[in-house]
Design an enzyme around this catalytic site. Structure first.
Site, PDB file in Angstrom:
ATOM      1  N   CYS A 161      55.572  19.738  74.269  1.00  4.70           N
ATOM      2  CA  CYS A 161      54.887  19.104  73.325  1.00  4.70           C
ATOM      3  C   CYS A 161      53.987  20.105  72.600  1.00  4.70           C
ATOM      4  O   CYS A 161      53.713  19.867  71.459  1.00  4.70           O
ATOM      5  CB  CYS A 161      53.864  17.976  73.878  1.00  4.70           C
ATOM      6  SG  CYS A 161      54.587  16.691  74.814  1.00  4.70           S
TER       7      CYS A 161
ATOM      8  N   ASP B   7      62.610  11.717  80.776  1.00  2.00           N
ATOM      9  CA  ASP B   7      63.443  11.511  79.459  1.00  2.00           C
ATOM     10  C   ASP B   7      64.806  10.847  79.870  1.00  2.00           C
ATOM     11  O   ASP B   7      65.495  10.317  78.903  1.00  2.00           O
ATOM     12  CB  ASP B   7      63.525  12.602  78.609  1.00  2.00           C
ATOM     13  CG  ASP B   7      62.141  12.854  77.963  1.00  2.00           C
ATOM     14  OD1 ASP B   7      61.232  12.141  78.041  1.00  2.00           O
ATOM     15  OD2 ASP B   7      62.207  13.891  77.270  1.00  2.00           O
TER      16      ASP B   7
END
Lengths: 136, 448
Positions: free
Chosen positions: B44, B282
């Protein structure tokens, strides 16, 4: 004291590659964990330490430190008999994060083979070089 | 004999799974296997390194090799898992030297994550389409900037796309963002809120083209331009931010079942259909706590919470993951953008009838110097009067408002209960009437 990339390495101590430090105080030694170690573990919430009279052995676990996310064995940098345990660290484990070299000491030990075992530890200059290699 | 726990993957979900497993079982032999050179870093943070807010990609490494050593986690980097044999309970690996190995497990945790994805567009095999998923990807973009790129096209206006667009513009490039859907941040915002973001970005000099699918990559071997919505756009750099696709092949080949979203299906303990095989992050689908339907929710916060649950269970502890609401925030220039729960659009798609309460307010008392604008939009389920979503755009203090409303949604609060929230106020810190309380009152008026 020097700082290696923000990690404190004080002079006058001996260091183990298991992130422990040893301070010689007459015929006894004080031991603890390095600034580098406490920063890897982050907020330490629990310290499990041996009681007075316990015999610890160099390179073997003598307790554990636990943070919110991590748990790590404490590996003895030196062999001997535990004579004092830092109660403040047990009641306020964050002391280890705040002051790992002074208020955050863990044990006072009467060493059984100090001269023989010091050879297995790093002195200040070696510890600085070792810290440099850690952050590469 | 100590329990052998193998984790495939060593990022958000994988490291948290291994750490939680170690906390649950102090004697287990825990091994993490990753194809990447670097483990345990924050994906991120990549756009913010490019922007220059974070000095170096190295700073994104959250878990150093010493963390793994202190936790007695055996980390194998640059090692690929080629097969999971659930009968023999081993994973087969090959390292970068070509050496193969069989690693036995008692519990296996699959955290294979997702990869950046470019849809099947004409010319996509050409060179120079840069994703931003790994440190190596970030270094390639950094290199392109240093090589003198003056302009960039960012394809995709999701979180990564817009964060990267801002980063590149801050580095002096002329940036165009191309989005297939008619708005930016389509997964987070409704069109009315997205418009605020679009206007802000355009005001800052970023060109935003919505409703324009990329139709072709132009150029000989290397991409020099694209065609989007019939328009030809040339640039020095092309960033692929279309989205990510879960890495599920390894699991599928081993007989692990996928759910209806085509991601790995797990139960609340993050167990797959195969005994002693867990999955997190994910590559797994989540259950939306509002709709009770499976959803794709590929966020770091979800990955770490799922990873922790998988790790505890893999080490024979007990923990459950309750599902997701979908809370996300970002910061683009000085504007903070946050969302939780369902948008009106998503609610409609799920067949939920809604009313909305929205208000523009200030982040401090109106008379207090430096008060910044903030807009709060609440989405309410008409039938139950429950709060099911919120979107907030403001100059400051967006994240904790989103978190507060997220908790309200999780606890199934009605809009009437939210309108009576006991909020805090002081002139330098907030308006007397908390903006989300006012938004709740507006929604209540519509429900009368």
């Amino acid at each position: 004291m020097v700082k290696v990339d923000g990690y404190e390495v004080p002079e006058g101590l001996y260091y183990s590659k298991d992130y422990g430090w040893v301070k010689i105080e007459g015929d006894r030694v004080r031991i603890g964990i390095t600034d580098y170690a406490q920063k890897q573990l982050r907020e330490i919430v629990y310290a499990e330490l041996p009681s007075v009279g316990t015999i610890i052995k160099q390179n073997e676990p003598y307790g554990t430190l636990e943070s919110v996310k991590a748990v790590s064995d404490l590996i003895a940098p030196i062999s001997g008999t535990v004579e004092e345990v830092n109660e403040e660290v047990q009641s306020k484990p964050e002391t280890l994060n705040e002051d790992p070299y002074e208020k955050g000491w863990l044990l006072v030990v009467r060493p059984s083979n100090l001269q023989g075992e010091l050879a297995n530890l790093m002195d200040f200059n070696q510890a600085v070089e070792w810290h440099k290699s850690l952050i590469k | 004999m100590p329990r052998r726990i193998v984790v495939i993957g060593a990022h958000a979900a994988g490291v948290d799974a291994a750490s939680a497993a170690r906390k649950t079982d102090r004697t287990a032999e825990i091994t993490l296997i990753t194809e990447e050179k670097n483990a345990g870093y924050s994906r991120c943070g990549l756009p913010f390194v490019i922007e220059g807010k974070i000095p170096s990609f190295k700073d994104l490494i959250v878990f150093t090799p010493d963390y793994f050593r202190m936790m007695r986690l055996n980390l194998k980097t640059e090692t690929k898992v080629t097969k999971i044999d659930t009968g023999k309970k081993v994973v087969e690996t090959v390292d970068k030297t070509g050496k193969t190995e069989e690693v036995p497990y008692d519990s296996l945790i699959i955290t294979t994550g997702a990869n950046a994805f470019t849809p099947p567009i004409k010319g996509r095999e050409k060179q120079g389409i840069l994703p931003l998923r790994t440190i190596e990807d970030g270094e390639r973009i950094e290199q392109a900037i240093r090589n003198g790129a003056k302009s960039a096209v960012v394809m995709g206006a999701g979180l990564i796309g817009l964060e990267t667009a801002v980063a590149l513009q801050e580095r002096g490039l002329q940036v165009t963002v191309v989005e297939m859907l008619p708005q930016v941040l389509p997964a987070m915002l409704d069109p009315d809120m997205a418009k605020i973001v679009e206007e802000m970005l355009q005001h800052k000099g970023i060109r935003i083209l919505t409703g324009k699918p990329v139709e072709e990559f132009l150029g000989k071997d290397k991409v020099t331009g694209i065609v989007a919505g019939g328009e030809q756009i040339s640039a020095d750099m092309f960033v692929s931010a279309f989205g990510v696709r879960a890495n599920t092949q390894l699991a599928v080949d081993a007989g692990v079942a996928l759910g209806e979203t085509k991601l790995i299906k797990t139960n609340q303990r993050m167990e797959t259909n195969i005994e002693d095989v867990y999955a997190a992050g994910d590559c797994v689908e989540s259950v939306n706590m509002i709709t009770q339907r499976p959803v794709v929710q590929q966020l770091g916060t979800v990955a770490v919470r799922q990873g922790k649950v998988a790790g505890i269970n893999a080490a024979k502890g007990y923990a459950t993951f309750p599902g997701v609401i979908g809370s996300a925030v970002t910061k683009l220039y000085d504007t903070q953008i946050g969302a939780t729960g369902l948008t009106e659009t998503a609610a409609k798609r799920a067949g939920i009838e809604t009313v909305v309460g929205a208000i523009s307010s200030k982040t401090k008392a109106d008379y207090y110097p430096s008060a910044l604008p903030i807009r709060v939009k609440l989405v309410i389920e008409k039938e139950t009067q429950r709060v099911i979503g919120a979107q907030i755009i403001g100059g400051e203090d967006v994240t904790q408002r989103i978190n507060a409303i997220s908790i309200a949604i999780q606890k199934q609060m009605t809009v009437r209960e939210l309108s009576k929230a006991d909020t805090a106020y002081a002139p330098p810190l907030n308006e007397t009437w908390e903006p989300f309380v006012l938004a709740a009152e507006i929604a209540l008026m519509k429900l009368r």
